[in-house]
Design an enzyme around this catalytic site. Structure first.
Site, PDB file in Angstrom:
ATOM      1  N   GLU A 195     -70.081  34.476  59.566  1.00 40.30           N
ATOM      2  CA  GLU A 195     -70.823  33.354  58.989  1.00 40.30           C
ATOM      3  C   GLU A 195     -72.222  33.376  59.603  1.00 40.30           C
ATOM      4  O   GLU A 195     -72.365  33.314  60.821  1.00 40.30           O
ATOM      5  CB  GLU A 195     -70.128  32.017  59.300  1.00 40.30           C
ATOM      6  CG  GLU A 195     -68.917  31.753  58.425  1.00 40.30           C
ATOM      7  CD  GLU A 195     -68.292  30.391  58.696  1.00 40.30           C
ATOM      8  OE1 GLU A 195     -68.169  30.013  59.876  1.00 40.30           O
ATOM      9  OE2 GLU A 195     -67.919  29.692  57.739  1.00 40.30           O
TER      10      GLU A 195
ATOM     11  N   LYS B 299     -75.599  26.185  76.164  1.00 41.69           N
ATOM     12  CA  LYS B 299     -76.224  27.041  75.140  1.00 41.69           C
ATOM     13  C   LYS B 299     -77.727  26.806  75.051  1.00 41.69           C
ATOM     14  O   LYS B 299     -78.515  27.744  74.937  1.00 41.69           O
ATOM     15  CB  LYS B 299     -75.543  26.811  73.797  1.00 41.69           C
ATOM     16  CG  LYS B 299     -74.103  27.352  73.747  1.00 41.69           C
ATOM     17  CD  LYS B 299     -73.511  27.268  72.365  1.00 41.69           C
ATOM     18  CE  LYS B 299     -72.108  27.810  72.252  1.00 41.69           C
ATOM     19  NZ  LYS B 299     -71.921  29.199  72.584  1.00 41.69           N
TER      20      LYS B 299
ATOM     21  N   HIS C 219     -71.715  33.561  63.517  1.00 42.39           N
ATOM     22  CA  HIS C 219     -70.376  33.108  63.899  1.00 42.39           C
ATOM     23  C   HIS C 219     -69.383  34.209  63.613  1.00 42.39           C
ATOM     24  O   HIS C 219     -68.969  34.404  62.473  1.00 42.39           O
ATOM     25  CB  HIS C 219     -70.013  31.828  63.135  1.00 42.39           C
ATOM     26  CG  HIS C 219     -68.640  31.322  63.442  1.00 42.39           C
ATOM     27  ND1 HIS C 219     -67.847  30.686  62.518  1.00 42.39           N
ATOM     28  CD2 HIS C 219     -67.897  31.393  64.577  1.00 42.39           C
ATOM     29  CE1 HIS C 219     -66.686  30.364  63.066  1.00 42.39           C
ATOM     30  NE2 HIS C 219     -66.705  30.787  64.326  1.00 42.39           N
TER      31      HIS C 219
ATOM     32  N   ASN D  21     -64.338  26.646  59.095  1.00 44.29           N
ATOM     33  CA  ASN D  21     -63.644  25.693  59.961  1.00 44.29           C
ATOM     34  C   ASN D  21     -63.722  24.260  59.437  1.00 44.29           C
ATOM     35  O   ASN D  21     -62.822  23.454  59.699  1.00 44.29           O
ATOM     36  CB  ASN D  21     -64.180  25.777  61.387  1.00 44.29           C
ATOM     37  CG  ASN D  21     -63.684  27.028  62.091  1.00 44.29           C
ATOM     38  OD1 ASN D  21     -62.713  27.658  61.645  1.00 44.29           O
ATOM     39  ND2 ASN D  21     -64.354  27.418  63.161  1.00 44.29           N
TER      40      ASN D  21
ATOM     41  N   GLU E 234     -68.687  27.116  75.034  1.00 45.01           N
ATOM     42  CA  GLU E 234     -68.969  26.279  73.852  1.00 45.01           C
ATOM     43  C   GLU E 234     -69.353  24.866  74.304  1.00 45.01           C
ATOM     44  O   GLU E 234     -68.615  23.901  74.107  1.00 45.01           O
ATOM     45  CB  GLU E 234     -67.734  26.268  72.958  1.00 45.01           C
ATOM     46  CG  GLU E 234     -67.965  25.755  71.551  1.00 45.01           C
ATOM     47  CD  GLU E 234     -68.715  26.741  70.658  1.00 45.01           C
ATOM     48  OE1 GLU E 234     -69.210  27.769  71.177  1.00 45.01           O
ATOM     49  OE2 GLU E 234     -68.824  26.482  69.469  1.00 45.01           O
TER      50      GLU E 234
ATOM     51  N   SER F 146     -69.016  28.095  67.299  1.00 44.21           N
ATOM     52  CA  SER F 146     -68.073  27.914  66.182  1.00 44.21           C
ATOM     53  C   SER F 146     -68.354  26.642  65.420  1.00 44.21           C
ATOM     54  O   SER F 146     -67.952  26.509  64.277  1.00 44.21           O
ATOM     55  CB  SER F 146     -66.638  27.827  66.727  1.00 44.21           C
ATOM     56  OG  SER F 146     -66.290  29.028  67.332  1.00 44.21           O
TER      57      SER F 146
ATOM     58  N   VAL G 236     -71.865  32.244  75.181  1.00 45.13           N
ATOM     59  CA  VAL G 236     -71.482  31.545  76.416  1.00 45.13           C
ATOM     60  C   VAL G 236     -70.569  30.373  76.067  1.00 45.13           C
ATOM     61  O   VAL G 236     -70.272  30.120  74.899  1.00 45.13           O
ATOM     62  CB  VAL G 236     -72.729  31.070  77.184  1.00 45.13           C
ATOM     63  CG1 VAL G 236     -73.561  32.261  77.617  1.00 45.13           C
ATOM     64  CG2 VAL G 236     -73.545  30.101  76.338  1.00 45.13           C
TER      65      VAL G 236
ATOM     66  N   MET H 125     -65.134  36.613  73.298  1.00 44.61           N
ATOM     67  CA  MET H 125     -66.029  36.804  72.151  1.00 44.61           C
ATOM     68  C   MET H 125     -67.177  37.738  72.505  1.00 44.61           C
ATOM     69  O   MET H 125     -67.508  38.644  71.739  1.00 44.61           O
ATOM     70  CB  MET H 125     -66.564  35.460  71.655  1.00 44.61           C
ATOM     71  CG  MET H 125     -65.540  34.593  70.955  1.00 44.61           C
ATOM     72  SD  MET H 125     -64.668  35.450  69.615  1.00 44.61           S
ATOM     73  CE  MET H 125     -65.978  35.607  68.419  1.00 44.61           C
TER      74      MET H 125
END
Ligand code: T1G
Length: 696
Positions: free
Chosen positions: A441, A386, A429, A479, A381, A408, A379, A303
Site C-alpha cells: 500500500e 517515528k 505499507h 486494515n 509503531e 500500518s 521503527v 518488518m
C-alpha cells in the site's frame, strides 16, 4: 501503431514470418489474420524450403489477447492458425525470446521445431485466468515432455527456461543472438539434412494415468474452490486416450466452458486491475521518477529485516540501521538465517543468497545512510518515535531523497509534518512477511509530491510488489476494511455463533483462514495494543467486544503463547476452542443485552463480507481508494480473498449492488447505524450502474 502487424521475407532458402504487435505480441485478431496471410506467401514461395516464425520487440507471442475474451470469437481463431502451421508441407521453426506464454507457447508447440535464446521462458499460465490452454497446449505439450512435466507447467503455472524446455524436449536448440539469424541457420541445416515437417500431433503420449491422479491430489489444497485447474487436468487426461483431433475438440469445449465462468471473469478482471492499480489517476505520465540506486531501512525488527531483503532481492544495495552493534548484528544474523532456509528449501541458490546478504550493510550511525536515495522507516509503531526518525533524516539524506514510513495505521500526514521536506514523505505499507507478501500500500499524504509517487510506483514493480495507492486514514484500505470484518465476527460471536462456526463459514467462502484463526496467527495482542493506544472500546461502540482484550490481559495472545481463541499444540496446530472464549462471549451477550440465537452460515458470510463492501464504498466516497478494482487488488493480494470471486467489490457486482443494499438495510434494522449504506452504493444502484463501471 505503424506498419503491418505480420510481415514475410525470405533469407536464403528460408521464409521468415515476423509479427510486430507491441507491447507483448498478443495474438489478437489482426495478428492471427496476418499469420495466415504470411503463411500463404511462404507456402507459395518456391524458394522458401522452410519457414521461421518470429516476433519483433521484447517477446515472442505472450498469449491470446485477453482483451478479446468475453467477446464473440472472431475467425480465424488461434486453432485454425496452428493447424496451418502443424499441417504445413514445409518445416516450420519457432524462434523464441522473451516470455512465450499461453497461446504463444501453443504457437511454438504447433511448429515442427523450436529454437530459443537462453533468456527465453515458456509457459501455459491459462489457469491463472480461469481458463485452460485452448489451442492444443493440453494435447501437444504432453506429447513432447510427458504427462507429469506437462501437468507441472499447465497446472502448477511454472514457466520453463529455455534450457529446461530443451532438456524436456520442448525446445530443440538454445541459440545465441541474433535469434532470427540463428533460427534461419537451424532451418537451413534441417533442409540440408533432408529433415522435413515433424508434426507434434504425431508424437505418442507416454502413459501418465498415475500422474493424472497425483496431480488431482497434489493441487486439491492449493486450488480449493477453483474450477479451471481441474478442467485442465481433465483435458490432459483425454490426451492419454483420445485421438489427437478428438482431444483438441474436447479441450476447446472445456476451454469455452471455463471461459464462461465467474471464475474466469474474476481472474481476467484481476489481471488488468493489478496493472491499472499501478497507474495514479492525476499524475501526468511524464512525471520524472527519481533514480533509486541505494536504499536504507531504519529498524531491524521483523518488518525492517523483511524490507531490507526486498531491496537486496531486487539487486538494490541497502543499509539497515539499528540502535546498537548487537541489534544490528542480530538483525543481519536473522536475515542470514532466512536466506539459509530458502537455500535449504531450494528456493534460491547459495551464491544468490550470499550475494543478496552481501547487499545488506548493517549500520548503527545515521551518517552511514547519507547516500540513500530512499529510506524506509520500520521503527516501533509509535508516533513520537517515528516523527523523531523522520526529523533526523532531514540532516542525513539529500533533500530530494524519498522517505517512506512503513506504519500500518498511523497518520502519515502527521509523520510527514515532522520533516522540513514533507513532499518527499509517503507511506510504503509492506505486509508481513515483507519479503514474501506481494501487496504494497503506497500511502499518499496531502503533501506527497508527484515525483515521490512517480518514483515509488514503478519501484514497487522493480521490487516484485503489487502497489496500490491509498489516501491517509486509519488503516488505509486493507486494515480499515479488516476492522469492520472483524467487528462483525465479534458481534456474531456475541449473538451465539461459535468461533469454529464463524471461521468455518468464512473458510468455506474461500478465505484461507477465518477471522479468529487469523488473529491467533498474527497475535491477538497486536490489535489489543493498537486499540489501547487509540483508546478504542465501549465508549465508541456499545457492542464493542472485550473478548480479545480479556484474553490478552491473561497473556493469551494466540499461537505464539499456545493459547488464544483456540488451544494449540506445537505452537501452531489448533486442538480446539479455548473454553474461556465461549464463557466470555456469553457473559458479554448478557452485558450488551443480546439474546443468543442460531445463526446460519450465510448470515455470517454476508455480515462479514458486506461490511467490507460497504466500507470499501466509503473509502471510494472519501477518495482514499482510487477505484473499486484497487480495493480488490488489496484484498486479493494482502488478505487472501478468494481469487475466483475477484475481490469484495467484484463480488458485490456478482451478487448485485441492489441485493447488497437490501441486505444492508436488513442489517441496519437489526444491528444499528454502523450498517448505513455508503452513498456511493446507493448512487450506483440508483443509476443502474455496477461498481466495475467506476474502474476508469
Ligand atoms: N493480452 C492483452 N494485453 C496484455 C497481455 C495479453 N495476453 N499480456 C500483457 N498485456 C498488456 C498488459 O495489460 C500491459 O498493458 C502491457 O501488456 C504490459 O504488460 C489460447 C487463451 C507477458 C509476462 O497469461 O504475464 O493465451 O498496462 O505490465 O510486467 O490457450 O504481461 O501497459 O496498458 O504485464 O513486462 C496467456 C499475460 C493468455 C500472459 C509481461 N498469456 N501477460 O509482463 O508487462 S490466455 C498470459 C503477462 C491464452 C491460449 C489462451 C505479462 C508478461 P498496459 P505487463 P510485464
Amino acid at each position: 501503431m505503424s506498419g503491418p502487424v505480420v510481415t514475410y521475407r525470405r533469407d536464403g532458402n528460408v521464409g521468415v514470418i515476423t509479427a510486430n504487435n507491441p507491447p507483448v505480441n498478443a495474438l489478437g485478431h489482426a495478428v492471427r489474420e496476418g499469420l495466415l496471410t504470411a503463411l500463404a506467401q511462404a507456402e507459395a514461395d518456391p524458394a522458401a524450403e522452410a519457414i521461421v516464425i518470429a516476433c519483433a520487440g521484447r517477446t515472442f507471442f505472450a498469449g491470446a489477447d485477453i482483451t478479446e475474451f468475453g467477446k464473440p470469437p472472431k475467425h480465424p481463431i488461434l486453432g485454425e492458425v496452428l493447424a496451418r502451421l502443424e499441417n504445413n508441407a514445409k518445416p516450420v521453426i519457432a524462434a523464441l525470446h522473451g516470455t512465450a506464454l499461453g497461446g504463444g507457447f501453443e504457437v511454438a508447440l504447433a511448429c515442427h521445431y523450436r529454437v530459443a535464446v537462453d533468456s527465453a521462458q515458456v509457459g501455459l499460465p491459462e489457469v491463472s485466468l480461469g481458463i485452460i490452454p485452448g489451442a492444443g497446449g493440453t494435447q501437444r505439450l504432453p506429447r513432447l515432455v510427458g504427462v507429469a512435466a506437462a501437468l507441472d507447467v499447465i497446472i502448477g503455472g511454472n514457466r520453463l527456461t529455455a534450457g529446461q524446455a530443451m532438456e524436456m524436449g520442448a525446445v530443440d536448440a538454445v541459440v545465441s543472438e541474433p535469434l532470427v539469424d540463428a533460427a534461419v541457420a537451424f532451418a537451413a541445416d534441417l533442409v540440408r539434412g533432408g529433415k522435413g515437417p515433424r508434426p507434434t500431433r504425431d508424437a505418442a503420449v507416454t502413459s501418465g494415468a498415475d500422474d493424472i491422479a497425483a496431480a488431482r491430489q497434489q493441487h486439491a489444497r492449493r486450488y480449493r474452490g477453483f474450477n479451471a485447474p481441474f478442467r485442465a487436468i481433465d483435458a490432459v487426461e483425454e490426451a492419454l486416450s483420445l485421438p489427437f483431433d478428438d482431444g483438441l475438440k474436447h479441450e476447446r469445449a472445456l476451454f469455452e466452458a471455463c471461459n464462461a465462468t465467474v471464475e474466469a471473469r474474476a481472474l481476467q478482471y484481476a489481471f488488468f486491475a493489478q496493472r491499472q492499480a499501478a497507474k495514479v489517476k492525476d499524475i501526468p505520465k511524464e512525471t520524472p521518477a527519481r533514480p533509486i540506486e541505494h536504499a536504507a531501512v531504519i529498524g531491524g525488527g521483523t518488518m525492517g529485516r523483511g524490507i531490507a531483503m526486498v531491496f537486496a532481492d531486487a539487486g538494490i544495495p541497502v543499509s539497515l540501521l539499528e540502535v546498537s552493534p548487537d541489534a544490528r548484528d542480530a538483525a543481519l544474523a536473522a536475515i542470514g538465517k532466512t536466506y539459509d532456509g530458502m537455500v535449504a528449501r531450494n528456493r534460491v541458490a547459495r551464491d544468490v543468497a550470499d550475494a543478496r546478504l552481501a547487499a545488506i550493510a548493517g549500520a548503527t550511525d545515521y551518517a552511514d545512510l547519507a547516500g540513500a536515495d530512499l529510506v524506509v522507516e520500520a521503527v516501533f509503531e509509535e508516533m513520537a518515535v517515528k516523527k523523531k526518525v523522520i526529523a533526523t533524516l532531514d540532516s542525513v539524506v539529500a533533500a530530494d531523497a524519498i522517505v517512506a514510513t512503513n506504519t500500518s495505521y498511523l497518520d502519515v500526514n502527521e509523520i510527514a509534518a515532522a520533516s522540513k521536506h514533507p513532499e518527499r514523505v509517503l507511506g510504503m505499507h509492506f505486509f508481513s512477511p515483507a519479503n514474501v507478501m506481494k501487496l504494497l500500500e503506497v500511502v499518499r499524504a496531502d503533501r506527497t509530491s508527484n515525483t515521490a509517487l512517480a518514483t515509488v510506483m514503478p519501484l514497487a514493480k522493480r521490487l516484485g510488489k503489487i502497489p496500490v495507492v491509498s489516501g491517509v486514514c486509519h488503516g488505509f484500505i486493507g486494515n480499515r476494511m479488516l476492522q469492520v470484518y472483524q467487528r462483525e465476527a465479534n458481534r456474531l460471536l456475541q449473538e451465539g455463533a461459535s468461533i469454529t462456526q464463524i471461521d468455518k463459514a468464512i473458510y468455506d467462502f474461500g478465505l484461507p483462514m477465518g477471522p479468529f484463526a487469523v488473529r491467533d496467527l498474527a497475535g491477538i495482542d497486536v490489535g489489543w495494543r493498537m486499540r489501547k493506544a487509540f483508546g478504542i472500546g465501549r465508549s465508541q461502540d456499545a457492542r464493542y467486544s472485550r473478548v480479545a482484550d480479556m484474553l490478552c490481559e491473561q497473556g493469551q495472545f494466540g499461537q505464539k503463547s499456545g493459547i488464544g481463541f483456540y488451544l494449540y499444540k506445537d505452537g501452531r496446530t489448533a486442538t480446539g476452542e479455548n473454553p474461556l472464549v465461549a464463557d466470555l462471549a456469553a457473559a458479554e451477550a448478557d452485558e450488551v443485552g443480546i439474546a443468543p440465537r442460531d445463526i446460519a452460515d450465510t448470515e455470517i458470510v454476508d455480515r462479514c463480507v458486506y461490511a467490507m463492501i460497504n466500507e470499501g464504498a466509503h473509502l471510494l466516497d472519501e477518495g482514499i481508494a482510487q477505484r473499486p478494482s484497487d480495493i480488490d487488488i488489496v484484498w486479493l493480494n494482502g488478505y487472501g480473498f478468494p481469487a475466483y470471486r475477484g475481490g469484495p467489490m467484484f463480488y458485490a457486482d456478482t451478487v448485485g449492488v441492489p441485493a447488497v443494499l437490501d441486505a444492508l438495510a436488513r442489517f441496519q434494522k437489526a444491528h444499528g447505524a454502523v450498517w448505513a449504506a455508503a452513498p456511493l452504493l446507493e448512487r450506483v444502484a440508483r443509476e443502474g450502474m455496477t461498481l466495475a463501471d467506476l474502474n476508469t
